[in-house]
Design a protein around this motif. Structure first.
Motif, PDB file in Angstrom:
ATOM      1  N   THR A  59       8.741   0.406  15.399  1.00 54.60           N
ATOM      2  CA  THR A  59       9.329  -0.555  14.463  1.00 54.60           C
ATOM      3  C   THR A  59      10.844  -0.581  14.597  1.00 54.60           C
ATOM      4  O   THR A  59      11.464  -1.660  14.617  1.00 54.60           O
ATOM      5  N   ILE A  60      11.462   0.575  14.686  1.00 53.10           N
ATOM      6  CA  ILE A  60      12.920   0.612  14.865  1.00 53.10           C
ATOM      7  C   ILE A  60      13.304  -0.040  16.185  1.00 53.10           C
ATOM      8  O   ILE A  60      14.202  -0.891  16.242  1.00 53.10           O
ATOM      9  N   ASP A  61      12.609   0.336  17.261  1.00 52.48           N
ATOM     10  CA  ASP A  61      12.937  -0.237  18.568  1.00 52.48           C
ATOM     11  C   ASP A  61      12.654  -1.735  18.609  1.00 52.48           C
ATOM     12  O   ASP A  61      13.442  -2.514  19.166  1.00 52.48           O
ATOM     13  N   GLY A  62      11.543  -2.159  18.018  1.00 56.21           N
ATOM     14  CA  GLY A  62      11.158  -3.555  18.079  1.00 56.21           C
ATOM     15  C   GLY A  62      12.021  -4.475  17.240  1.00 56.21           C
ATOM     16  O   GLY A  62      12.198  -5.648  17.571  1.00 56.21           O
ATOM     17  N   PHE A 104       8.829   0.580   6.519  1.00 58.60           N
ATOM     18  CA  PHE A 104       9.572   1.842   6.499  1.00 58.60           C
ATOM     19  C   PHE A 104       9.234   2.645   5.244  1.00 58.60           C
ATOM     20  O   PHE A 104       9.450   3.864   5.197  1.00 58.60           O
ATOM     21  N   ALA A 105       8.705   1.969   4.218  1.00 59.32           N
ATOM     22  CA  ALA A 105       8.315   2.664   2.984  1.00 59.32           C
ATOM     23  C   ALA A 105       7.228   3.703   3.232  1.00 59.32           C
ATOM     24  O   ALA A 105       7.020   4.601   2.405  1.00 59.32           O
ATOM     25  N   ALA A 124       0.830  -1.208   0.000  1.00 61.01           N
ATOM     26  CA  ALA A 124       0.000   0.000   0.000  1.00 61.01           C
ATOM     27  C   ALA A 124       0.863   1.256   0.000  1.00 61.01           C
ATOM     28  O   ALA A 124       0.549   2.246  -0.684  1.00 61.01           O
ATOM     29  N   ALA A 125       1.974   1.232   0.753  1.00 59.50           N
ATOM     30  CA  ALA A 125       2.870   2.396   0.785  1.00 59.50           C
ATOM     31  C   ALA A 125       3.462   2.663  -0.593  1.00 59.50           C
ATOM     32  O   ALA A 125       3.560   3.823  -1.020  1.00 59.50           O
ATOM     33  N   THR A 126       3.846   1.599  -1.305  1.00 60.98           N
ATOM     34  CA  THR A 126       4.417   1.811  -2.641  1.00 60.98           C
ATOM     35  C   THR A 126       3.359   2.350  -3.599  1.00 60.98           C
ATOM     36  O   THR A 126       3.678   3.149  -4.488  1.00 60.98           O
ATOM     37  N   TYR A 127       2.107   1.945  -3.430  1.00 57.42           N
ATOM     38  CA  TYR A 127       1.034   2.486  -4.266  1.00 57.42           C
ATOM     39  C   TYR A 127       0.809   3.965  -3.961  1.00 57.42           C
ATOM     40  O   TYR A 127       0.619   4.780  -4.875  1.00 57.42           O
ATOM     41  N   LEU A 128       0.806   4.309  -2.681  1.00 57.25           N
ATOM     42  CA  LEU A 128       0.622   5.710  -2.305  1.00 57.25           C
ATOM     43  C   LEU A 128       1.716   6.580  -2.919  1.00 57.25           C
ATOM     44  O   LEU A 128       1.432   7.641  -3.494  1.00 57.25           O
ATOM     45  N   TRP A 146      17.340   0.958   5.402  1.00 58.33           N
ATOM     46  CA  TRP A 146      15.979   1.433   5.147  1.00 58.33           C
ATOM     47  C   TRP A 146      15.458   2.212   6.353  1.00 58.33           C
ATOM     48  O   TRP A 146      14.797   3.244   6.227  1.00 58.33           O
ATOM     49  N   GLY A 147      15.757   1.695   7.558  1.00 57.66           N
ATOM     50  CA  GLY A 147      15.357   2.406   8.763  1.00 57.66           C
ATOM     51  C   GLY A 147      16.005   3.775   8.849  1.00 57.66           C
ATOM     52  O   GLY A 147      15.364   4.764   9.239  1.00 57.66           O
ATOM     53  N   ALA A 148      17.284   3.852   8.487  1.00 56.54           N
ATOM     54  CA  ALA A 148      17.973   5.143   8.473  1.00 56.54           C
ATOM     55  C   ALA A 148      17.314   6.089   7.477  1.00 56.54           C
ATOM     56  O   ALA A 148      17.091   7.279   7.772  1.00 56.54           O
ATOM     57  N   ASN A 149      16.989   5.581   6.306  1.00 57.22           N
ATOM     58  CA  ASN A 149      16.378   6.422   5.276  1.00 57.22           C
ATOM     59  C   ASN A 149      14.995   6.894   5.703  1.00 57.22           C
ATOM     60  O   ASN A 149      14.644   8.066   5.522  1.00 57.22           O
ATOM     61  N   ALA A 150      14.201   5.988   6.294  1.00 53.10           N
ATOM     62  CA  ALA A 150      12.855   6.354   6.728  1.00 53.10           C
ATOM     63  C   ALA A 150      12.913   7.407   7.829  1.00 53.10           C
ATOM     64  O   ALA A 150      12.122   8.364   7.849  1.00 53.10           O
ATOM     65  N   ALA A 151      13.862   7.241   8.767  1.00 51.51           N
ATOM     66  CA  ALA A 151      14.000   8.224   9.835  1.00 51.51           C
ATOM     67  C   ALA A 151      14.384   9.589   9.266  1.00 51.51           C
ATOM     68  O   ALA A 151      13.876  10.629   9.722  1.00 51.51           O
TER      69      ALA A 151
END
Length: 686
Positions: A550-553, A520-521, A457-461, A590-595
């Protein structure tokens, strides 16, 4: 890897807690080859080709090298390796008693050169290099032929011919392949094989050859060359080329210069900067790695093929449109920020996608990079008559659509070929979007389950929002904006209030609430959406809690030399005896990029948490930066690592390298100029 090589590995690796028997690993050693051929040089000096996906030619299957001193051959063992400067020349240094052997390996086109030079105070008389090379033309180790042309050995099947020559006097001979009893024996079959004992017909039908090349000169040296060709090329021209390749690079300086010249051409887009200057922010190391995985047409393999029998995976030596389009998008973002000069890369990617698009506007599971033809896969549902399309990875089409839309907007708004592909992609996206605003049931990014995924869904958005910003007719922009709004609202169905996160998937009406790194997307998708419609405050708070949780978990800091993010909660893949999921470089990057992206979105609102996510981005990025704990030899990022730091699976993997480069340039730009995010960058229309 052929069966006898796989069986040898099984015999050597059984019982090892980190090795999966029968694989063709590249977790140690370095690669050379920035064009049609990809050659791995192991620490013990053995070389083998990973070239088939990029050229359609198989080449060297196994090899071994040694130094003869006083009638005794010393087969090389582990040496010290590095890249020479910012080239793709691999230097390996072996110690043999009082003698030091310095070797350079470089692959240029379909030619591979291995130069040997002896160093030491008391050099022996009449030394020579021994090489045992097993080829697999067209993947064959049986039904092959061997021709010995005085100073050149040719191994051939039908469509592929492979050649070996040396720059100094050379003796060549054939080897008898292992027989059935030897293959079934408990001990591995070692090269070289015993003497052929006059069995001429067997050596003439063998893919294995031995070469003894004399080391000559005041500082004894020689160069051994191998060449892969197609049978359509004249044999006389191939023989001339292989002889010239060896003779013209008889000295180390010539090998180094051809490597430097290749690197200058490869980094030519860096706007006149020296190779040393291109090392800033690790750009040259990441671009070299991505170049190793890239074919002449611009498409990339996900990683070197380490599991050719698909024993533990579905293979890696193919072009996935997810990986490739994400890499292309991140490279485009990095290029816009750092002026890397990758315009030709961007154009080749866009046109490769246009050429490989299916009639319904979507893209298949995976293709062969050297010709764009459909490759074996398990998610070609839209090619199968009567399929319900569940075996389709819709995020791949969305990722390509995002790239094509961005390419039109920021690179070339007059490219009608790309525009047509983008509009067809819009049809493909619409065809798989359900009335509730979520993509239909499909396969996920990790390719291990089906459902209705947050990541998809994130990639569609992001794709719809990118199309709504693209230089296409208003009717398509408005349609894409409407669809983006539907997906934006549809994401509410995936929110898990008890965990304050977005679910991994909706499966048969039930939420799978596991934390998933691919979600993360959402950060980049909302950043893109914010350029066409404001992200509301409630959604901002949900994104904050989702990313934090998500990062912590997923964060793992085992009792070892590494730390980073797992792929998703309870991920069981390739853990062997390890109890917890492995650390993945792609989710860490990916987490770094999303943050970083969420930090930009928050900073534009003067939100107090912007600095917190900026810090998180820097902390995660440090793990995958050059010199970071998740890097390995050659500054490679392997796909996964065991808790003790042992690399596993595809090495290097292209996706995290592009993620790292895009994130590093974004943070660097923000630190210097305060620029917030890629969605606010100028476009060609501006």
């Amino acid at each position: 890897m052929k069966l006898h090589s796989a069986l040898n590995d099984v015999k050597r690796s059984q019982g090892d807690p980190h090795l999966f028997p029968g694989e063709r690993r590249s977790t140690t050693g370095l690669f050379s080859g920035l064009d049609e051929r990809l050659v791995h040089v192991a620490p013990d000096g053995s070389v083998r080709d990973y070239s088939y996906p990029l050229s359609g030619l198989v080449g060297i299957e196994q090899s071994r090298f040694g130094l003869e001193l006083e009638d005794d051959v010393h087969w090389f063992e582990d040496g010290d390796q590095r890249y020479v400067e910012d080239t793709a020349v691999v230097e390996t240094v072996h110690s043999v008693g009082p003698v030091t052997v310095v070797r350079y390996d470089v692959t240029v086109g379909r030619l591979h050169l291995t130069h040997f030079r002896l160093e030491g105070d008391d050099l022996p008389d009449s030394p020579s290099i021994h090489a045992c090379l097993g080829f697999a033309p067209e993947g064959r180790v049986g039904r092959t032929g061997q021709l010995q042309h005085d100073d050149v050995v040719e191994i051939y099947h039908e469509r592929e011919r492979d050649y070996v020559a040396a720059s100094t006097d050379v003796e060549v001979a054939g080897q008898i392949p292992p027989n059935f009893a030897e293959l079934l024996d408990a001990d591995p079959v070692e090269l070289p094989r015993p003497d052929a004992d006059g069995r001429y017909e067997e050596t003439s039908l063998s893919p294995i050859a031995t070469v003894e090349a004399s080391l000559t000169g005041a500082q004894p040296s020689t160069t051994i060359a191998t060449l892969l060709t197609e049978a359509s090329e004249a044999r006389t021209e191939a023989l001339e080329q292989i002889r010239a390749g060896a003779a013209d690079h008889a000295v180390g300086d010539a090998v180094l210069e051809v490597g430097r010249s290749q690197a200058r051409g490869f980094f030519d887009g860096l706007n006149g900067e020296t190779l040393e200057e291109s090392s800033r922010n690790g750009a040259s190391a990441d671009l070299r790695t991505l170049g190793l995985l890239r074919g002449p047409n611009g498409s990339r393999i996900a990683g070197p093929e380490f599991d050719p029998f698909f024993r533990y995976s579905g293979g890696y030596g193919y072009t996935w449109f997810r990986d490739d389009a994400e890499i292309a998008t991140f490279l485009l973002a990095a290029d816009r920020r750092a002026d890397l000069g990758l315009e030709d890369w961007h154009r080749r990617s866009a046109h490769f996608y246009a050429e490989t698009q299916l009639e319904d506007g979507t893209w298949p599971h995976r293709v062969w990079p050297h010709n764009g033809e459909i490759a074996p896969g398990w998610a070609h549902g839209r090619l199968e008559e009567g399929s319900e399309d569940v075996d389709y990875q819709a995020d791949q089409t969305a990722s390509v659509a995002t790239y094509l839309a961005t390419y039109l907007r920021v690179v070339d708004d007059e490219d009608d070929v790309v525009r047509a592909a983008l509009l067809a992609a819009l049809e493909g996206l619409d065809d798989t979007l359900a009335e509730d605003g979520l993509p239909e049931r499909v396969q996920n990014a990790w390719e291990n389950m089906t459902g209705r995924f947050t990541h998809t869904a994130a990639t569609y958005l992001e794709a719809y929002a990118a199309i709504a910003r693209a230089p296409v007719a208003d009717e398509y922009r408005e349609r894409a904006a409407d669809r983006a709004r539907e997906v934006y609202e549809g994401l509410d169905q995936l929110w898990v209030p008890e965990r304050e996160c977005y679910a991994l998937r909706l499966d048969d009406g039930e939420l799978d609430d596991r934390l998933d790194g691919s979600t993360f997307a959402l950060a980049g998708a909302h950043l893109e959406y914010d350029a066409i419609a404001e992200v509301d405050d409630d959604r901002i708070e949900q994104l904050i809690s989702h990313l934090e949780n998500t990062i912590d978990g997923l964060y793992r800091d085992p009792d070892g030399p590494i730390e980073g993010l797992a792929r998703f909660e309870d991920d069981p893949w390739r853990v062997r005896d390890q109890n917890e999921p492995k650390v993945w470089t792609v989710t860490t990057a990916w987490g770094a990029n999303a943050a970083a992206e969420l930090s930009g979105l928050l900073a534009a609102r003067d939100h107090d948490d912007a600095a917190t996510f900026d810090d998180r981005a820097h902390d995660l990025l440090a793990l995958v930066e050059p010199g970071g704990t998740l890097r390995r030899a050659g500054e490679y990022l392997p796909e996964q690592l065991f808790d003790d730091g042992t690399a596993d699976s595809a090495t290097p993997l292209g996706w995290p390298h592009a993620l790292r480069l895009a994130t590093a340039t974004a943070l660097e730009e923000r630190d210097v100029s305060g620029t917030k995010a890629h969605a606010d960058e100028p476009t060609v229309q501006d």
